[in-house]
Write a protein that holds these residues in place. Structure first.
Motif, PDB file in Angstrom:
ATOM      1  N   LEU A  94       0.762  -1.348   0.119  1.00 40.23           N
ATOM      2  CA  LEU A  94       0.178   0.120   0.015  1.00 40.23           C
ATOM      3  C   LEU A  94       1.016   1.176  -0.092  1.00 40.23           C
ATOM      4  CD1 LEU A  94      -2.703   1.442   0.274  1.00 40.23           C
ATOM      5  CD2 LEU A  94      -2.478   1.108   2.766  1.00 40.23           C
ATOM      6  N   VAL A  95       0.611   2.220  -0.893  1.00 38.04           N
ATOM      7  CA  VAL A  95       1.399   3.308  -0.897  1.00 38.04           C
ATOM      8  C   VAL A  95       0.591   4.427  -1.284  1.00 38.04           C
ATOM      9  CG1 VAL A  95       2.075   3.010  -3.396  1.00 38.04           C
ATOM     10  CG2 VAL A  95       3.373   4.302  -1.945  1.00 38.04           C
ATOM     11  N   GLN A  96       0.864   5.617  -0.916  1.00 35.50           N
ATOM     12  CA  GLN A  96      -0.093   6.930  -1.153  1.00 35.50           C
ATOM     13  C   GLN A  96       0.367   7.354  -2.528  1.00 35.50           C
ATOM     14  OE1 GLN A  96       0.824   9.690   1.875  1.00 35.50           O
ATOM     15  NE2 GLN A  96      -1.058   8.892   3.313  1.00 35.50           N
ATOM     16  N   THR A  97      -0.690   8.102  -3.032  1.00 35.06           N
ATOM     17  CA  THR A  97      -0.531   8.793  -4.282  1.00 35.06           C
ATOM     18  C   THR A  97       0.603   9.571  -4.454  1.00 35.06           C
ATOM     19  OG1 THR A  97      -2.947   8.829  -4.683  1.00 35.06           O
ATOM     20  CG2 THR A  97      -1.521  10.359  -6.087  1.00 35.06           C
ATOM     21  N   GLY A  98       1.333   9.482  -5.429  1.00 36.60           N
ATOM     22  CA  GLY A  98       2.719  10.210  -5.775  1.00 36.60           C
ATOM     23  C   GLY A  98       3.869   9.481  -4.973  1.00 36.60           C
ATOM     24  N   GLY A  99       3.697   8.357  -4.367  1.00 35.77           N
ATOM     25  CA  GLY A  99       4.587   7.489  -3.722  1.00 35.77           C
ATOM     26  C   GLY A  99       5.405   6.469  -4.535  1.00 35.77           C
ATOM     27  N   SER A 100       6.280   5.977  -4.221  1.00 41.41           N
ATOM     28  CA  SER A 100       7.189   5.032  -5.136  1.00 41.41           C
ATOM     29  C   SER A 100       7.172   3.454  -4.339  1.00 41.41           C
ATOM     30  CB  SER A 100       8.541   5.479  -4.924  1.00 41.41           C
ATOM     31  OG  SER A 100       8.610   6.687  -5.609  1.00 41.41           O
ATOM     32  N   ARG A 109       7.498   7.158 -15.510  1.00 43.28           N
ATOM     33  CA  ARG A 109       7.172   6.927 -14.132  1.00 43.28           C
ATOM     34  C   ARG A 109       7.700   5.583 -13.491  1.00 43.28           C
ATOM     35  NH1 ARG A 109       2.227   6.399 -12.285  1.00 43.28           N
ATOM     36  NH2 ARG A 109       1.455   5.451 -14.328  1.00 43.28           N
ATOM     37  N   PHE A 110       7.675   4.498 -14.606  1.00 41.21           N
ATOM     38  CA  PHE A 110       8.287   3.162 -14.066  1.00 41.21           C
ATOM     39  C   PHE A 110       9.404   3.017 -15.015  1.00 41.21           C
ATOM     40  CE2 PHE A 110       3.894   1.185 -13.305  1.00 41.21           C
ATOM     41  CZ  PHE A 110       3.452   2.269 -12.158  1.00 41.21           C
ATOM     42  N   THR A 111      10.371   2.210 -14.209  1.00 42.38           N
ATOM     43  CA  THR A 111      11.512   1.808 -14.969  1.00 42.38           C
ATOM     44  C   THR A 111      11.903   0.463 -14.590  1.00 42.38           C
ATOM     45  OG1 THR A 111      12.812   3.737 -14.194  1.00 42.38           O
ATOM     46  CG2 THR A 111      14.062   2.103 -14.945  1.00 42.38           C
ATOM     47  N   ILE A 112      12.015  -0.362 -15.751  1.00 41.14           N
ATOM     48  CA  ILE A 112      12.244  -1.830 -15.755  1.00 41.14           C
ATOM     49  C   ILE A 112      13.975  -2.084 -15.828  1.00 41.14           C
ATOM     50  CG2 ILE A 112      12.119  -2.230 -18.118  1.00 41.14           C
ATOM     51  CD1 ILE A 112      10.865  -4.898 -17.533  1.00 41.14           C
ATOM     52  N   SER A 113      14.279  -2.976 -14.937  1.00 41.71           N
ATOM     53  CA  SER A 113      15.983  -3.125 -15.181  1.00 41.71           C
ATOM     54  C   SER A 113      16.238  -4.867 -14.866  1.00 41.71           C
ATOM     55  CB  SER A 113      16.586  -2.209 -14.211  1.00 41.71           C
ATOM     56  OG  SER A 113      16.219  -2.560 -12.992  1.00 41.71           O
ATOM     57  N   ARG A 114      17.342  -5.472 -14.932  1.00 41.14           N
ATOM     58  CA  ARG A 114      17.693  -6.594 -14.638  1.00 41.14           C
ATOM     59  C   ARG A 114      18.828  -6.729 -14.035  1.00 41.14           C
ATOM     60  NH1 ARG A 114      16.241 -10.069 -19.517  1.00 41.14           N
ATOM     61  NH2 ARG A 114      16.727 -11.500 -18.114  1.00 41.14           N
ATOM     62  N   ASP A 115      19.132  -7.720 -13.162  1.00 41.75           N
ATOM     63  CA  ASP A 115      20.249  -8.138 -12.613  1.00 41.75           C
ATOM     64  C   ASP A 115      20.454  -9.431 -12.628  1.00 41.75           C
ATOM     65  OD1 ASP A 115      22.695  -8.889 -10.982  1.00 41.75           O
ATOM     66  OD2 ASP A 115      22.144  -7.210  -9.470  1.00 41.75           O
ATOM     67  N   ASP A 116      20.994 -10.033 -13.805  1.00 38.74           N
ATOM     68  CA  ASP A 116      21.110 -11.449 -14.193  1.00 38.74           C
ATOM     69  C   ASP A 116      22.032 -12.249 -13.131  1.00 38.74           C
ATOM     70  OD1 ASP A 116      21.268 -10.500 -17.747  1.00 38.74           O
ATOM     71  OD2 ASP A 116      19.609 -11.151 -16.411  1.00 38.74           O
ATOM     72  N   MET A 157       8.853   1.885  -9.511  1.00 40.29           N
ATOM     73  CA  MET A 157       7.385   2.570  -9.872  1.00 40.29           C
ATOM     74  C   MET A 157       7.419   4.114  -9.157  1.00 40.29           C
ATOM     75  SD  MET A 157       4.720  -0.472  -9.810  1.00 40.29           S
ATOM     76  CE  MET A 157       4.975  -0.798  -8.154  1.00 40.29           C
ATOM     77  N   SER A 158       7.257   5.158  -9.698  1.00 41.25           N
ATOM     78  CA  SER A 158       7.279   6.248  -9.218  1.00 41.25           C
ATOM     79  C   SER A 158       6.064   7.258  -9.496  1.00 41.25           C
ATOM     80  CB  SER A 158       8.411   7.108  -9.282  1.00 41.25           C
ATOM     81  OG  SER A 158       8.908   7.161 -10.396  1.00 41.25           O
ATOM     82  N   LEU A 165       0.111  -7.623  -5.271  1.00 37.59           N
ATOM     83  CA  LEU A 165      -0.933  -6.483  -5.253  1.00 37.59           C
ATOM     84  C   LEU A 165      -0.346  -5.250  -5.010  1.00 37.59           C
ATOM     85  CD1 LEU A 165      -3.876  -5.540  -5.251  1.00 37.59           C
ATOM     86  CD2 LEU A 165      -3.956  -6.277  -2.983  1.00 37.59           C
ATOM     87  N   VAL A 166      -0.536  -4.200  -5.713  1.00 35.61           N
ATOM     88  CA  VAL A 166      -0.145  -2.845  -5.434  1.00 35.61           C
ATOM     89  C   VAL A 166      -1.296  -2.072  -5.409  1.00 35.61           C
ATOM     90  CG1 VAL A 166       0.813  -0.795  -6.353  1.00 35.61           C
ATOM     91  CG2 VAL A 166       1.971  -3.091  -6.744  1.00 35.61           C
ATOM     92  N   THR A 167      -1.521  -1.465  -4.223  1.00 37.61           N
ATOM     93  CA  THR A 167      -2.593  -0.418  -3.857  1.00 37.61           C
ATOM     94  C   THR A 167      -2.266   0.934  -3.598  1.00 37.61           C
ATOM     95  OG1 THR A 167      -3.977  -2.325  -2.877  1.00 37.61           O
ATOM     96  CG2 THR A 167      -4.513  -0.241  -2.433  1.00 37.61           C
ATOM     97  N   VAL A 168      -2.947   1.818  -4.506  1.00 39.14           N
ATOM     98  CA  VAL A 168      -2.399   3.276  -4.194  1.00 39.14           C
ATOM     99  C   VAL A 168      -3.609   3.977  -3.546  1.00 39.14           C
ATOM    100  CG1 VAL A 168      -1.490   5.276  -5.528  1.00 39.14           C
ATOM    101  CG2 VAL A 168      -0.791   3.118  -6.556  1.00 39.14           C
TER     102      VAL A 168
END
Length: 127
Positions: free
Chosen positions: A10-16, A70-77, A86-87, A122-125
């Motif tokens: 659970l995160v507030q609006t504007g959060g990451s 707003r979102f950034t995908i990355s990988r660490d193999d 997510m921001s 689950l992500v809840t904003v």
């Protein structure tokens, strides 16, 4: 062999928030990975993809318009893990987030059935 998504909450609006997708039983580095989400009453949406080092385009990334910037995908193999940072989160980002892997990046981008699906997180904003 499985994928496990984690990091939701659970995160507030504007959060990451940062999500992780960990592969077990196989080497994730040879696989393209995508992040998908499904909000209540809505269809599943592909939001971000990352290629693999062995893919024809290398570790290329792409995003849906709904999350671009707003979102950034990355990988660490080395850790067999793909991340989604997510921001600037919005209430409309509320959903169950899933990761999936396939040997072909286009399979993920085109919405075809991938080789592996991970369990969702689950992500809840809150507004």
């Amino acid at each position: 062999v499985q994928l496990q998504a984690s990091g939701g909450g659970l995160v507030q609006t504007g959060g990451s928030l940062g999500l992780s997708c960990v592969g077990s039983g196989f080497s994730l580095q040879n696989w393209a990975v995508g992040w998908f989400r499904q909000a209540p009453g809505k269809e599943r949406e592909g939001i971000s993809y990352i290629g693999s080092v062995v893919g024809p385009d290398g570790v290329v990334t792409s995003y849906s318009d709904s999350v671009k910037g707003r979102f950034t995908i990355s990988r660490d193999d080395a850790k067999n893990t793909v991340y989604l940072q997510m921001s600037s989160l919005k209430p409309e980002d509320t959903a169950v987030y899933y990761c999936a892997a396939d040997g072909v990046l286009a399979t993920l981008r085109l919405g075809a059935t991938p080789k592996y699906w991970g369990q969702g997180t689950l992500v809840t904003v809150s507004s």
